[in-house]
Design a protein around this motif. Structure first.
Motif, short mmCIF file in Angstrom:
data_model
loop_
_atom_site.label_atom_id
_atom_site.label_comp_id
_atom_site.label_asym_id
_atom_site.label_seq_id
_atom_site.Cartn_x
_atom_site.Cartn_y
_atom_site.Cartn_z
N ALA A 84 42.88 36.94 39.79
CA ALA A 84 41.77 37.59 39.09
C ALA A 84 41.40 36.81 37.83
O ALA A 84 40.21 36.65 37.52
CB ALA A 84 42.12 39.02 38.74
N ASP A 85 42.40 36.28 37.14
CA ASP A 85 42.14 35.45 35.95
C ASP A 85 41.39 34.18 36.34
O ASP A 85 40.42 33.79 35.68
CB ASP A 85 43.46 35.11 35.26
N ARG A 92 33.78 32.74 36.91
CA ARG A 92 32.62 33.61 36.75
C ARG A 92 32.02 33.49 35.35
O ARG A 92 30.80 33.35 35.18
CB ARG A 92 33.04 35.06 37.01
N ASN A 93 32.87 33.51 34.32
CA ASN A 93 32.39 33.40 32.94
C ASN A 93 31.77 32.03 32.66
O ASN A 93 30.76 31.93 31.97
CB ASN A 93 33.53 33.66 31.96
N THR A 135 37.80 35.12 37.18
CA THR A 135 37.09 35.52 35.97
C THR A 135 36.70 34.31 35.13
O THR A 135 35.60 34.25 34.58
CB THR A 135 37.93 36.50 35.15
N ARG A 136 37.60 33.34 35.03
CA ARG A 136 37.28 32.12 34.27
C ARG A 136 36.11 31.38 34.90
O ARG A 136 35.21 30.91 34.20
CB ARG A 136 38.50 31.21 34.18
N LYS A 164 34.21 38.06 43.97
CA LYS A 164 34.73 39.41 43.94
C LYS A 164 36.17 39.43 44.42
O LYS A 164 36.45 38.97 45.53
CB LYS A 164 33.88 40.34 44.82
N ARG A 165 37.06 39.94 43.60
CA ARG A 165 38.48 40.08 43.97
C ARG A 165 38.61 41.28 44.88
O ARG A 165 38.11 42.36 44.58
CB ARG A 165 39.30 40.28 42.69
#
Length: 134
Positions: free
Chosen positions: A7-8, A14-15, A11-12, A80-81
């Motif tokens: 997930a990290d 995605r950001n 997210t990295r 998406k996780r």
């Protein structure tokens, strides 16, 4: 408290895509390297490089993100996780998810390694559905 490295990782990326960065740096692990290889094979990223640090510091993965040269739109629209540490999602070949009718990919962790849903169907293996990418 448990940590979720996948997930990290997502997210990295995605950001970085939302901030229109060209390169994102992520702490490396075997699973993250395999996820990055799948993303490159499928054409969602331009390339990647594993950089090892000195003095026993964890190595990193530098990922070059891919954008359309004319419209400046990112290749990755959504990450998406699916399977989380508190609730794992498994799939057989018969119940394999299809992301946007085959336009996106589902990344699975199988007994044969990390692969896309299409490759898993060809190899006739099921596994844990890690994430959707489109």
């Amino acid at each position: 408290m448990t940590t979720d490295p996948i997930a990290d990782y997502l997210t990295r990326i995605r950001n970085a895509v939302l901030a229109k960065h060209r390169i994102v740096e992520i702490p490396a692990s075997k699973m993250k390297k395999q996820l990055t290889e799948v993303l490159q094979e499928q054409g969602y990223i331009r390339g990647y490089k594993v950089c090892s640090k000195k003095d026993d510091v964890q190595s990193t993965i530098k990922i070059a993100l891919k954008y359309n040269s004319f419209t400046k739109e990112p290749a990755i629209v959504k990450l998406k996780r699916v399977s989380k540490p508190g609730l794992r999602k498994y799939s057989t070949v018969a119940t394999m998810p299809s992301v946007i009718n085959g336009l996106g990919i589902a990344i699975l962790s199988t007994s044969k390694g990390i692969m896309t849903d299409k490759e898993a169907r060809k190899m006739n293996v099921g596994g844990e559905v890690l994430c959707y990418v489109y």
